[in-house]
Design a protein around this motif. Structure first.
Motif, short mmCIF file in Angstrom:
data_model
loop_
_atom_site.label_atom_id
_atom_site.label_comp_id
_atom_site.label_asym_id
_atom_site.label_seq_id
_atom_site.Cartn_x
_atom_site.Cartn_y
_atom_site.Cartn_z
N SER A 172 0.82 -1.21 0.00
CA SER A 172 0.00 0.00 0.00
C SER A 172 0.85 1.26 0.00
N GLN A 173 2.05 1.20 0.64
CA GLN A 173 2.92 2.38 0.64
C GLN A 173 3.52 2.63 -0.74
N TYR A 174 3.43 1.63 -1.62
CA TYR A 174 3.94 1.78 -2.99
C TYR A 174 2.81 1.79 -4.01
N ALA A 175 1.62 2.20 -3.58
CA ALA A 175 0.44 2.15 -4.45
C ALA A 175 0.62 2.95 -5.73
N SER A 176 1.33 4.07 -5.65
CA SER A 176 1.54 4.91 -6.83
C SER A 176 2.94 4.77 -7.41
N TYR A 179 7.39 1.54 -10.46
CA TYR A 179 8.48 0.56 -10.47
C TYR A 179 8.07 -0.70 -9.70
N ILE A 180 7.65 -0.52 -8.44
CA ILE A 180 7.26 -1.67 -7.62
C ILE A 180 6.06 -2.39 -8.23
N ASN A 181 5.10 -1.63 -8.72
CA ASN A 181 3.92 -2.23 -9.35
C ASN A 181 4.31 -3.07 -10.57
N ALA A 182 5.19 -2.54 -11.40
CA ALA A 182 5.60 -3.24 -12.62
C ALA A 182 6.38 -4.52 -12.29
N VAL A 183 7.32 -4.43 -11.34
CA VAL A 183 8.10 -5.61 -10.95
C VAL A 183 7.18 -6.68 -10.37
N SER A 184 6.27 -6.28 -9.50
CA SER A 184 5.36 -7.23 -8.85
C SER A 184 4.44 -7.88 -9.87
N MET A 185 3.86 -7.08 -10.77
CA MET A 185 2.97 -7.65 -11.78
C MET A 185 3.72 -8.59 -12.71
N GLY A 186 4.97 -8.23 -13.05
CA GLY A 186 5.77 -9.11 -13.90
C GLY A 186 6.01 -10.47 -13.26
N THR A 269 -2.28 -3.32 -3.23
CA THR A 269 -1.82 -1.96 -2.96
C THR A 269 -2.94 -1.16 -2.29
N GLY A 270 -3.94 -1.84 -1.77
CA GLY A 270 -5.05 -1.19 -1.10
C GLY A 270 -5.84 -2.20 -0.29
N ASP A 271 -6.81 -1.72 0.46
CA ASP A 271 -7.64 -2.58 1.29
C ASP A 271 -8.86 -3.04 0.49
N ILE A 272 -8.96 -4.34 0.24
CA ILE A 272 -10.06 -4.90 -0.56
C ILE A 272 -11.41 -4.65 0.12
N ALA A 273 -11.42 -4.54 1.44
CA ALA A 273 -12.68 -4.31 2.17
C ALA A 273 -13.30 -2.95 1.82
N ASP A 274 -12.48 -2.03 1.31
CA ASP A 274 -12.99 -0.70 0.96
C ASP A 274 -13.60 -0.66 -0.44
N TYR A 275 -13.46 -1.75 -1.19
CA TYR A 275 -13.99 -1.77 -2.55
C TYR A 275 -15.51 -1.96 -2.54
N ARG A 276 -16.16 -1.58 -3.62
CA ARG A 276 -17.60 -1.77 -3.74
C ARG A 276 -17.92 -3.26 -3.86
#
Length: 432
Positions: A172-176, A179-186, A269-276
């Protein structure tokens, strides 16, 4: 052998995690909690009753990491590796078990495949470690950055979902952080493709073309990720509790990341409980489909989903054959896809009904937890930490079933079919 092997690994991990040295406070945890954590790690799920980073010691972290590595690659693959190191001959029986473990159609080339599986996994994890370490080094001492890099590279590639962040959203601290998002998704995508597809991808120059299996996995995965990202973005675009107040780029990145992570990864990168609720239910569908055969992920698998869609389209068009990429599929493959899907639906529904009886939570939260456990995803809406003992045992059962595969358990425990001596007369019933 698969059933027994996974059981032994999980029990050994549970006893190690129950040791006082595995806990940061040196206070041993209960056996049920140790069993839950060991099952979650060996089944590469990521559901946790304690925060992994703060509750477990360095010893506990390494136990979890080894369980993740063995569970992700497969214990038969690891056993074969040790046999090769010791220069021991691989027997026909072991090759047959390895064939089932890797979900292969024949025993031809299995030992070569094991070498490739180990090599590809270690190389990808090594690259992931370096990439994570480079970024983490800006936020923590270098030694700690290396430690976090190793842990997260292995966990994310194996689609395990364990993390050391201590946050409700793993990254969550790297939500934006692109770099971290791309590495993790890869890492998630490569781990979810399956080792057969990875072998095809790395050897495309020699083979010149992809196999049918690889074509189906790549195309279905791409469609599911793209469609998932678009739908999550639409549902959450105005939700101020999740990404509604963020920039469009942040919204799109978050939607893409959570579309990828539902494939069986479990990091967020966020809390799923907050989603609709609409988003949460759609994520349940993605989790149920899961990753691809022979991968580190769970679910009914992308190929099963492709066969089901192909069968529906063939029926609508009035065709007898299910055709994918100009190849006709045997009727047995269609039957197997239907069997797997119905079996998986039955297991998830059974687990949901039990949890609805033992837990005091909304139905959607319970269904989400059950599907996440069976799909070995590891995403949670916050129910895991408050589970009763009966609830924990139910989730353990779902994770175990999801990792081994319903057909493996059916073949292992069910009666062996004999030779068919006759066929019944054909009958007709009304459908629809």
């Amino acid at each position: 052998m698969l059933l027994l092997g996974f059981s032994i690994i999980i029990l050994a991990g549970a006893f190690l995690l129950k040791l006082p040295v595995a806990s940061a406070s040196r206070e041993p945890i209960s056996f049920v909690d140790a069993l839950f954590t060991a099952t979650s790690a060996a089944c590469v799920t990521g559901l946790v009753v304690f925060d992994t980073g703060s509750h477990f010691s360095t010893f506990g972290h390494w136990v979890i990491l080894m369980l993740v590595q063995i569970g992700g690659i497969g214990f038969m693959t690891m056993a074969t590796l040790f046999a090769l190191i010791l220069r021991r001959r691989i027997s026909l029986r072991e090759r047959l078990i390895l064939q089932e473990s890797l979900n292969q159609g024949s025993i031809e080339g299995l030992v070569r495949l094991v070498r490739k599986v180990i090599f590809y996994a270690l190389m990808i994890e090594l690259v992931g470690t370096v990439l994570y370490t480079v970024r983490f080094a800006f936020d923590m001492p270098f030694g700690q950055a290396v430690y976090h890099g190793v842990f997260h590279a292995i966990s994310v590639f194996n689609n395990a979902g364990f993390d050391l962040s201590g946050n409700s959203g793993s990254f969550s601290q790297y939500a934006s952080d692109l770099y971290i998002n791309a590495v993790s998704m890869g890492l998630i995508v490569l781990g979810g493709f399956g080792f057969i597809v990875l072998a095809d991808l790395f050897e495309i120059r020699r083979k010149k073309k992809f196999s049918l299996h690889t074509k189906v996995v790549l195309s279905v995965s791409a469609v599911l990720i793209a469609v998932g990202a678009v739908i999550i973005l639409i549902f959450e675009f105005t939700n101020t509790r999740s990404i509604g107040d963020e920039s469009f780029g942040h919204k799109a990145l978050s939607a893409l990341f959570h579309s990828v992570t539902t494939r069986s990864a479990g990091v967020t990168t966020g809390d799923i409980a907050d989603y609709r609720q609409a988003t949460q239910f759609f994520m349940i569908i993605l989790m149920f489909i899961g990753a691809s055969p022979g991968s580190t992920g769970g679910g009914i698998k992308t190929t099963t989903f492709a066969v089901l869609v192909g069968a529906v389209l063939a029926m609508i068009r009035g065709k007898e054959d299910v055709v994918l990429f100009r190849f006709r599929l045997a009727q047995e493959r269609v039957y197997k896809a239907v069997t797997v899907t119905l079996f998986c639906i039955g297991i998830v529904l059974l687990g949901t009904m039990i949890l609805a009886t033992t837990e005091d939570a909304s139905f959607l939260k319970i269904l989400f937890e059950a599907t996440s456990a069976f799909g070995t995803v590891g995403l949670s809406m916050g129910l895991t930490g408050s589970l009763t003992v009966a609830g924990k045992l139910t989730i353990i059962f779902l994770m175990f079933m999801g990792r081994l595969g319903p057909l493996t358990l059916t073949y292992a425990l069910g009666p062996k079919p004999g030779r068919v001596l006759y066929r019944h007369a054909e009958g007709k019933i009304i459908i629809g």
